[in-house]
Scaffold this motif. Structure first.
Motif, mmCIF file in Angstrom:
data_model
loop_
_atom_site.group_PDB
_atom_site.id
_atom_site.type_symbol
_atom_site.label_atom_id
_atom_site.label_comp_id
_atom_site.label_asym_id
_atom_site.label_seq_id
_atom_site.Cartn_x
_atom_site.Cartn_y
_atom_site.Cartn_z
ATOM 1 N N ASP A 252 -5.944 -31.490 -7.907
ATOM 2 C CA ASP A 252 -6.825 -30.413 -8.359
ATOM 3 C C ASP A 252 -6.041 -29.386 -9.171
ATOM 4 O O ASP A 252 -6.429 -28.224 -9.237
ATOM 5 C CB ASP A 252 -7.484 -29.751 -7.152
ATOM 6 C CG ASP A 252 -8.674 -28.893 -7.544
ATOM 7 O OD1 ASP A 252 -9.031 -28.908 -8.738
ATOM 8 O OD2 ASP A 252 -9.229 -28.200 -6.676
ATOM 9 N N SER A 253 -4.947 -29.815 -9.779
ATOM 10 C CA SER A 253 -4.112 -28.907 -10.561
ATOM 11 C C SER A 253 -4.688 -28.730 -11.966
ATOM 12 O O SER A 253 -5.471 -29.561 -12.443
ATOM 13 C CB SER A 253 -2.690 -29.469 -10.670
ATOM 14 O OG SER A 253 -2.682 -30.661 -11.434
ATOM 15 N N PRO A 254 -4.314 -27.654 -12.654
ATOM 16 C CA PRO A 254 -4.757 -27.473 -14.049
ATOM 17 C C PRO A 254 -4.371 -28.648 -14.931
ATOM 18 O O PRO A 254 -5.124 -29.038 -15.827
ATOM 19 C CB PRO A 254 -4.038 -26.187 -14.472
ATOM 20 C CG PRO A 254 -3.830 -25.421 -13.200
ATOM 21 C CD PRO A 254 -3.558 -26.477 -12.165
ATOM 22 N N GLU A 255 -3.199 -29.249 -14.681
ATOM 23 C CA GLU A 255 -2.759 -30.391 -15.475
ATOM 24 C C GLU A 255 -3.691 -31.590 -15.277
ATOM 25 O O GLU A 255 -4.086 -32.255 -16.247
ATOM 26 C CB GLU A 255 -1.335 -30.789 -15.100
ATOM 27 C CG GLU A 255 -0.808 -31.982 -15.890
ATOM 28 C CD GLU A 255 0.576 -32.418 -15.462
ATOM 29 O OE1 GLU A 255 1.207 -33.201 -16.191
ATOM 30 O OE2 GLU A 255 1.038 -31.975 -14.377
ATOM 31 N N SER A 256 -4.052 -31.874 -14.021
ATOM 32 C CA SER A 256 -4.953 -32.990 -13.754
ATOM 33 C C SER A 256 -6.317 -32.758 -14.383
ATOM 34 O O SER A 256 -6.916 -33.674 -14.976
ATOM 35 C CB SER A 256 -5.112 -33.193 -12.246
ATOM 36 O OG SER A 256 -3.909 -33.643 -11.663
ATOM 37 N N ARG A 257 -6.823 -31.538 -14.276
ATOM 38 C CA ARG A 257 -8.119 -31.226 -14.871
ATOM 39 C C ARG A 257 -8.080 -31.398 -16.384
ATOM 40 O O ARG A 257 -9.028 -31.900 -16.999
ATOM 41 C CB ARG A 257 -8.537 -29.804 -14.507
ATOM 42 C CG ARG A 257 -8.958 -29.633 -13.041
ATOM 43 C CD ARG A 257 -9.287 -28.188 -12.739
ATOM 44 N NE ARG A 257 -9.767 -28.004 -11.385
ATOM 45 C CZ ARG A 257 -11.034 -28.068 -11.016
ATOM 46 N NH1 ARG A 257 -11.962 -28.351 -11.918
ATOM 47 N NH2 ARG A 257 -11.392 -27.870 -9.758
ATOM 48 N N ALA A 258 -6.962 -30.971 -16.990
ATOM 49 C CA ALA A 258 -6.828 -31.100 -18.449
ATOM 50 C C ALA A 258 -6.777 -32.563 -18.861
ATOM 51 O O ALA A 258 -7.357 -32.959 -19.887
ATOM 52 C CB ALA A 258 -5.576 -30.365 -18.920
ATOM 53 N N ARG A 259 -6.099 -33.388 -18.078
ATOM 54 C CA ARG A 259 -6.021 -34.810 -18.391
ATOM 55 C C ARG A 259 -7.390 -35.472 -18.268
ATOM 56 O O ARG A 259 -7.765 -36.315 -19.094
ATOM 57 C CB ARG A 259 -5.019 -35.496 -17.462
ATOM 58 C CG ARG A 259 -3.565 -35.157 -17.773
ATOM 59 C CD ARG A 259 -2.621 -35.919 -16.869
ATOM 60 N NE ARG A 259 -1.246 -35.816 -17.330
ATOM 61 C CZ ARG A 259 -0.237 -36.474 -16.785
ATOM 62 N NH1 ARG A 259 -0.446 -37.271 -15.745
ATOM 63 N NH2 ARG A 259 0.988 -36.344 -17.269
ATOM 64 N N LEU A 260 -8.137 -35.119 -17.239
ATOM 65 C CA LEU A 260 -9.484 -35.656 -17.094
ATOM 66 C C LEU A 260 -10.356 -35.241 -18.269
ATOM 67 O O LEU A 260 -11.111 -36.040 -18.828
ATOM 68 C CB LEU A 260 -10.102 -35.180 -15.779
ATOM 69 C CG LEU A 260 -9.498 -35.748 -14.491
ATOM 70 C CD1 LEU A 260 -10.067 -35.022 -13.280
ATOM 71 C CD2 LEU A 260 -9.767 -37.240 -14.374
ATOM 72 N N ALA A 261 -10.247 -33.967 -18.657
ATOM 73 C CA ALA A 261 -11.051 -33.450 -19.769
ATOM 74 C C ALA A 261 -10.733 -34.176 -21.072
ATOM 75 O O ALA A 261 -11.631 -34.466 -21.868
ATOM 76 C CB ALA A 261 -10.820 -31.948 -19.928
ATOM 77 N N SER A 262 -9.458 -34.507 -21.285
ATOM 78 C CA SER A 262 -9.075 -35.192 -22.527
ATOM 79 C C SER A 262 -9.669 -36.596 -22.576
ATOM 80 O O SER A 262 -10.072 -37.076 -23.645
ATOM 81 C CB SER A 262 -7.550 -35.246 -22.654
ATOM 82 O OG SER A 262 -6.977 -36.131 -21.704
#
Length: 369
Positions: free
Chosen positions: A148-158
């Motif tokens: 649930d980290s910002p990095e994981s969220r950003a990767r999902l969004a990409s």
């Protein structure tokens, strides 16, 4: 001279060649043998609607094409078909621990459902799911371990931005462009501890390294073990907790250590089913009777829970694997994707023989010293 692809997506330019020097069959060769145009062959293998065959081609003509393809041992170029139709007919699963009965059950259920609809299931062995999904096309991808980290969220969004359909297993993420399978384990873990506390006060714990370390910074499956003991006036004994890595061998070693300690527990709470199954095997090896010498509780409600003797008492969602597979494959088949949503799977207690003290003794008999 570099190989190229012809206009029909067949590698090898003028028919290509096999390693033995024979020409590789092409779409054009199939058309010639069947006595039809290359466009007709393309329609047959594209699966586009219409006509008796479902490809826009009359059934007798489609059968001639398929017979010619079989005679020539022709296989459609999947990459070219993906470019034409926008579909890959594949479902990708990113499973972080393939030896876990939970992961195996997920893969099996999805594969069965995918096969029903003519789809192929691929399992990503690369732990870097973002890089793997960015390189390989699929109609849907399932991720079972996403932070649930910002990095994981950003990767999902990409991945969502480039059109990748996703189904994510998470107890914290929301449906932000992808479906979320939510199955909150903590209430189930509390049920598990309460079940053991009905008859036991000396309860040991087999905790995964991740849940043990994470319990100091957030709520994990180890947290209910500590909290429910204290709620019953029992101070947790650090000597009654053993940790294990994400392997069955590690869980078995931890279980042996826990059952061989100076203060042997009368019950074990394991944070996964595979660790609980390892504990049953360890107890048998040590000559202990389950549940009469030691009761054992698992977490996850995996199919393997019913395949051990005695059967494993566990907690988890019911009909989880089949229903989850229907959601995953359903997303792959959609022509126009529906709005992503969160799919809730509540947990319940699933009684088994590993905690049933009223059952007659079974299994190996041995010393309880």
């Amino acid at each position: 001279m570099p190989r190229t692809a012809d206009a029909n997506g067949d590698a090898g330019g003028n028919g290509g060649a096999t390693r033995a020097g024979r020409r590789r069959p092409t779409l054009r060769m199939v058309a010639e043998l069947a006595g039809v145009s290359t466009a007709t062959v393309s329609y047959v293998f594209s699966g586009r609607g219409g006509g008796e065959s479902g490809s826009g081609v009359a059934e007798p003509t489609a059968r001639r094409v398929l017979d010619a393809a079989e005679q020539l041992n022709y296989r459609p170029n999947r990459a070219a078909r993906t470019m034409r139709t926008g579909r890959s007919d594949t479902v990708q699963l990113a499973l972080h621990m393939l030896s876990d009965p939970w992961s195996l059950a997920v893969a099996d259920a999805v594969n069965v459902e995918a096969n029903r609809h003519g789809l192929t299931t691929l399992i990503l062995a690369d732990g870097d799911w973002h890089t793997a999904l960015d390189r390989v096309e699929s109609d849907v991808a399932y991720l079972d371990l996403v932070g649930d980290s910002p990095e994981s969220r950003a990767r999902l969004a990409s991945l969502v931005d480039r059109g990748q359909r996703l189904v994510v297993f998470s107890e914290t993420l929301d449906a932000e462009g992808y479906d979320v399978i939510r199955s909150d384990a903590i209430p189930g873990c509390e049920l598990a501890m309460e079940h053991l506390l009905e008859r036991h006060t000396v309860i040991g714990c087999l905790a995964s390294e991740a849940s043990f370390a994470g319990s100091t910074t957030g709520v994990t499956r180890y947290t209910p073990y500590l909290e429910r003991l204290r709620a019953h006036g029992i101070e947790p004994d650090p000597a009654l907790t053993e940790t294990f890595a994400d392997t069955q061998a590690s869980a078995f070693t931890a279980a042996v250590a826990l059952l061989s300690g100076e203060r042997r527990p009368t019950a074990i709470y394991a944070t996964t089913d595979f660790a609980a199954i390892a504990a049953i095997n360890a107890a048998h090896m040590l000559g202990l009777r389950v549940p009469h010498d030691v009761a054992i509780m698992g977490v996850g409600n995996t199919p393997d829970a019913q395949l051990v003797a005695p059967s494993l008492t566990t907690v988890g969602p019911t009909d989880f694997y089949e229903r989850q597979a229907e959601i995953i494959v359903g997303r792959a088949l959609e022509q126009s994707p529906a709005e992503p949503s969160v799919h809730e799977f509540p947990w319940s207690l699933v009684p088994g023989g590993s905690t049933d003290l009223d059952a007659p003794p079974r299994g190996l008999q041995g010393s309880t010293a």
